[in-house]
Write a protein that holds these residues in place. Sequence first.
Motif, PDB file in Angstrom:
ATOM      1  N   PHE B  12      86.575 -33.156 -41.069  1.00 16.56           N
ATOM      2  CA  PHE B  12      86.419 -31.949 -40.262  1.00 16.56           C
ATOM      3  C   PHE B  12      85.261 -32.102 -39.274  1.00 16.56           C
ATOM      4  O   PHE B  12      85.380 -31.755 -38.090  1.00 16.56           O
ATOM      5  CB  PHE B  12      86.188 -30.734 -41.175  1.00 16.56           C
ATOM      6  N   ILE B  13      84.153 -32.609 -39.775  1.00 13.92           N
ATOM      7  CA  ILE B  13      82.977 -32.779 -38.892  1.00 13.92           C
ATOM      8  C   ILE B  13      83.279 -33.802 -37.795  1.00 13.92           C
ATOM      9  O   ILE B  13      82.913 -33.607 -36.628  1.00 13.92           O
ATOM     10  CB  ILE B  13      81.734 -33.181 -39.713  1.00 13.92           C
ATOM     11  N   VAL B  17      82.990 -31.199 -34.974  1.00 13.35           N
ATOM     12  CA  VAL B  17      81.551 -30.945 -34.829  1.00 13.35           C
ATOM     13  C   VAL B  17      80.838 -32.047 -34.055  1.00 13.35           C
ATOM     14  O   VAL B  17      80.051 -31.759 -33.162  1.00 13.35           O
ATOM     15  CB  VAL B  17      80.891 -30.718 -36.215  1.00 13.35           C
ATOM     16  N   VAL B  18      81.095 -33.305 -34.411  1.00  8.96           N
ATOM     17  CA  VAL B  18      80.352 -34.363 -33.710  1.00  8.96           C
ATOM     18  C   VAL B  18      81.234 -35.215 -32.796  1.00  8.96           C
ATOM     19  O   VAL B  18      80.736 -36.144 -32.167  1.00  8.96           O
ATOM     20  CB  VAL B  18      79.587 -35.285 -34.701  1.00  8.96           C
ATOM     21  N   ASP B  19      82.504 -34.894 -32.750  1.00  9.58           N
ATOM     22  CA  ASP B  19      83.415 -35.555 -31.809  1.00  9.58           C
ATOM     23  C   ASP B  19      83.422 -37.084 -31.958  1.00  9.58           C
ATOM     24  O   ASP B  19      83.034 -37.814 -31.044  1.00  9.58           O
ATOM     25  CB  ASP B  19      83.048 -35.167 -30.368  1.00  9.58           C
ATOM     26  N   GLU B  21      85.883 -38.846 -31.796  1.00 12.61           N
ATOM     27  CA  GLU B  21      86.837 -39.423 -30.845  1.00 12.61           C
ATOM     28  C   GLU B  21      86.138 -39.981 -29.604  1.00 12.61           C
ATOM     29  O   GLU B  21      86.574 -40.966 -29.018  1.00 12.61           O
ATOM     30  CB  GLU B  21      87.875 -38.368 -30.450  1.00 12.61           C
ATOM     31  N   GLN B  22      85.055 -39.301 -29.221  1.00  7.71           N
ATOM     32  CA  GLN B  22      84.300 -39.798 -28.067  1.00  7.71           C
ATOM     33  C   GLN B  22      83.784 -41.211 -28.348  1.00  7.71           C
ATOM     34  O   GLN B  22      83.691 -42.048 -27.439  1.00  7.71           O
ATOM     35  CB  GLN B  22      83.123 -38.833 -27.791  1.00  7.71           C
ATOM     36  N   VAL B  23      83.455 -41.452 -29.598  1.00  4.69           N
ATOM     37  CA  VAL B  23      82.980 -42.788 -29.993  1.00  4.69           C
ATOM     38  C   VAL B  23      84.147 -43.777 -30.019  1.00  4.69           C
ATOM     39  O   VAL B  23      84.069 -44.882 -29.457  1.00  4.69           O
ATOM     40  CB  VAL B  23      82.304 -42.743 -31.383  1.00  4.69           C
ATOM     41  N   THR B  24      85.233 -43.372 -30.653  1.00  9.02           N
ATOM     42  CA  THR B  24      86.308 -44.332 -30.905  1.00  9.02           C
ATOM     43  C   THR B  24      87.168 -44.600 -29.667  1.00  9.02           C
ATOM     44  O   THR B  24      87.990 -45.511 -29.670  1.00  9.02           O
ATOM     45  CB  THR B  24      87.211 -43.862 -32.072  1.00  9.02           C
ATOM     46  N   SER B 363      75.434 -40.544 -31.641  1.00 10.87           N
ATOM     47  CA  SER B 363      74.638 -40.900 -30.470  1.00 10.87           C
ATOM     48  C   SER B 363      74.238 -42.374 -30.494  1.00 10.87           C
ATOM     49  O   SER B 363      74.200 -43.029 -29.442  1.00 10.87           O
ATOM     50  CB  SER B 363      73.375 -40.029 -30.396  1.00 10.87           C
ATOM     51  N   ILE B 364      73.936 -42.875 -31.670  1.00  8.39           N
ATOM     52  CA  ILE B 364      73.615 -44.312 -31.783  1.00  8.39           C
ATOM     53  C   ILE B 364      74.827 -45.132 -31.337  1.00  8.39           C
ATOM     54  O   ILE B 364      74.708 -46.089 -30.562  1.00  8.39           O
ATOM     55  CB  ILE B 364      73.229 -44.664 -33.238  1.00  8.39           C
TER      56      ILE B 364
END
Lengths: 571, 571
Positions: B12-13, B17-19, B21-24, B363-364
Amino acid sequence: MPYRAPVSDFQFIFDHVVDLEQVTKTDLFAEASRDVTDAILIEAGKLCEEVMAPVQRNGDLHPAVLENGVVRSSPGFSEAYQQIAEGGWVGMSADVEHGGMGLPITVTTAVNEMMSAACLSLQLNPLLTMGQIEALEHHASDEMKALYLPKLISGEWNGTMNLTEPHAGTDVGALSSKAEPNGDGTYAVTGQKIFISWGDSDMNTNTCHLVLARLPDGAAGTRGISLFMVPKFIPDENGNPGVANTLKVVSLEHKMGLHGSPTAVMQFDGAKGWLVGEEHKGMAAMFTMMNNARLGVGVQGIGAAEGAYQQAVSYAMDRKQSKTPVGDGAGTIVDHADVRRMLATMKAEVFAARAISLACAASIDLARATGDADHQARAALLTPIAKAYGTDTGINVSSMGIQVHGGMGFIEETGAAQYLRDVRVTAIYEGTNGIQAMDLVARKMMDGGEAAFRLSEEIETAAEAARGSLPELAEDVWGAAEDLRETTEWMVAQDMNDRFAGAVPYLRGFALALGAHFHLKAAVAEGADGPRTALARFFIKRILPEHNALFAHAREGAEGLYALSPEDLVA
Amino acid sequence: MPYRAPVSDFQFIFDHVVDLEQVTKTDLFAEASRDVTDAILIEAGKLCEEVMAPVQRNGDLHPAVLENGVVRSSPGFSEAYQQIAEGGWVGMSADVEHGGMGLPITVTTAVNEMMSAACLSLQLNPLLTMGQIEALEHHASDEMKALYLPKLISGEWNGTMNLTEPHAGTDVGALSSKAEPNGDGTYAVTGQKIFISWGDSDMNTNTCHLVLARLPDGAAGTRGISLFMVPKFIPDENGNPGVANTLKVVSLEHKMGLHGSPTAVMQFDGAKGWLVGEEHKGMAAMFTMMNNARLGVGVQGIGAAEGAYQQAVSYAMDRKQSKTPVGDGAGTIVDHADVRRMLATMKAEVFAARAISLACAASIDLARATGDADHQARAALLTPIAKAYGTDTGINVSSMGIQVHGGMGFIEETGAAQYLRDVRVTAIYEGTNGIQAMDLVARKMMDGGEAAFRLSEEIETAAEAARGSLPELAEDVWGAAEDLRETTEWMVAQDMNDRFAGAVPYLRGFALALGAHFHLKAAVAEGADGPRTALARFFIKRILPEHNALFAHAREGAEGLYALSPEDLVA
């Protein structure tokens, strides 16, 4: 650094914060002159420093053990205990008639705090005996008093409280221990009790169990419970320990801390007991004992906090690490702002908790000496606050003490961790701190909040008087008292479960307002430039503001809690 | 109740919450599809539930011991560790080139939390190895990478961090360990290091020590420190453990908790070492490792909190005590308002800390995948918050877990106390939480507060967007972000020591604002009636208000602290 008894702080609080003189000018406590109470504090301080503190770590490293059915206490405990007993410290506040010193509870509370700081697990033994002495003074027959009180007061025998059973903790009324009349005025008590501190002791020649049990015609719940004296050894015709009673220690618990205090599972198998007070009125008798025991436990927390604080400040004044922002930068870590903040927090919270506990004690004394209902109500109101805030302070301060030590704090040899492990239980036993808070907003507000309103007025009046010398601090304290009053008004207007939902934050907010009040009194007494004023400023400007959030939380009510179902909590 | 991996909460998070998908969707993490990350979470969860959690108590009861100079780990640890290693979990985020999985840190962080909850003392071994892998990836020569990384990533070898010396803890620059060139490109490392977690291990065939030491021409302080790889066994020509190096475990510490993790005093006697990175640049290399290790330690706190929470809620749903205010009153203690309050507090704080740690991790990942400086700054800013708030939450929640258990919480067999004893050190090691707070207000505000302002704007923007659906909660969160911004403005305008004086309360206030923000995002995603919204409401209405007092405290500055002299503190 060894423990150093904070005698002068007690003297200052007696003189300027809780007005011990008001107590000692009553007829009942006329003997407790300033000379006497000073001597008591100094002598008790020596005992704590020289006799009790040296065995503190023994209790942790070498827990009490059960051997052949009896407890063997930690090394050095028995020798230290004999000095406690011989000094008359078990009977400090007991009736002179049976060998006690008859001192005000206010003074005893100070001594109890020092003893708690020096060695909590050992101190628990006389603390429980003190509670039993008080229960017997109020509820026992003259015959029972004559038989038991001298031995308890002298410390030869110790006393225990047997309430809890596996399925009856907070809900004492659910207990299943039974008492059957033997036909000769005695009773056969049968049942299992758990969490019995000092349920057996090789430091005492007899262990006197006060046991809650139900008579055959006792109603269900708390109304059907009676209280019995069930000694380990039945006193013979000369009042000496005679034949063994049919009771035993089944096992001792393996605990997070307080290893020096044996926590027993007790089994009573038709053990011979004597009724204390009236049939079915056991809870009332137990409550007498419990109220003052609650203050005593609060003070255990404060003692542990003081011990942890002293160790932390000593370490911080010795340990060099990184350039400091003071002078040539070569100082110790006490000069780093964050370390100073931690130490100031610890000291300020200890002072607040100590003043609350002594104010509570003074009200108990005044109620007893004058019979005045307002003093009685004030004592009753302050008791759950003293218990919960004192023990929470014990936990918070001892955890901060670990933090001040850095990595060394986690190493057991340092001793910092023991304070936290030992004191953790004080927020649980003698009624959990949640129960204290519920007691505060329910039973202690059956007067419609009157006693609480009187206390908020007391704070406001003192703050008004302080406006001349310390206007900024006075204003903050006055505001906190207003918020306390408003939140109390909200509380008494609610259904019980809405009160309960906010009881814990309300209690802490109440304690902060009181703590700020006592800090302000100290500051006013000292004048604008002294260290007590600096500490008061620290507390009022940096800790007291938390009361806003606490009171806001307190006023949220129960609905939001039940919006989360148990299934939601698990998910 | 055994530990149950909170896989769906992570999902869920990740989604709302932290998205994640933006990372992947970055090239670097393109392989980490939703299917992959789901499978990772589920497999890791199984490992934690079935393999690690069962040995948790072993570590406490049967601490690691030093026998004939080597560590013998707790029963079952080695078997459990082999499964961690064989599953590839040590190298989750390591380069694929050397055998790692190359997963985003965001996913690794979730797995690390679960492993911490299941068995903290065992998890510390791979956690430290992960840190070493990262340090070598960034700073080691290709030759050293080729030699060490495959063995570390496979978990055959473990890695340690050797920073602290008796007089050089927080002040690493004060260390006295020395390194002398041997003339063959290697160095002779000599010195004593303390608090070395897993400084020796019978679960690994080699232990690789990263040691900070000073070269003969190294300047005083941190600028003259270099980093060395000093293996227990010197790798032979085939890269297998060869001759023993001249280093040894002198002793293991006796600690408050984390007994399953051996904490060694290490002695290096001219031990052969290899330089990592450049001469005199050891601190920089160590900092790479430390930043992510700090996130890892924060997550240890969250894991312990989750474990403690699960045990407490399970107990509360099983234990009957007193008539409850719900339904027929025959429910368990979970239905008492104060117990519900404690459980909600625990769950709400765990969620907040978890979301913060995962936001930091994201963010990392984004910084690494995109090279974007804003992501880098956001990660750097969130790291000390994730560490300090995560570990404080570990302590607060595990202590509350004891409280929920009542008397049983103090009994070691229950397991509740172990969480607190184990997690207590996480607020100390890897930089105390005081140091984290000072890092936040000093180093992490060298940008004039820019990253912090961006974060408060992020909170405000999300709160604005939430006004439509959850206006009251949105307003509170928006207000907290405003207070955060104002307090940050105050901070960056101060001298350093005034910042330091309020650093700890500022950090907690910052964390509460962030926690409320993430709770609000969860509530918006779920809709007005769900349990996440009820939990968000609990956090925002009952916990968030504390930020006012924290920020007020933060803005008080240093002067009032130094008004109390060390002598005043002792008096």
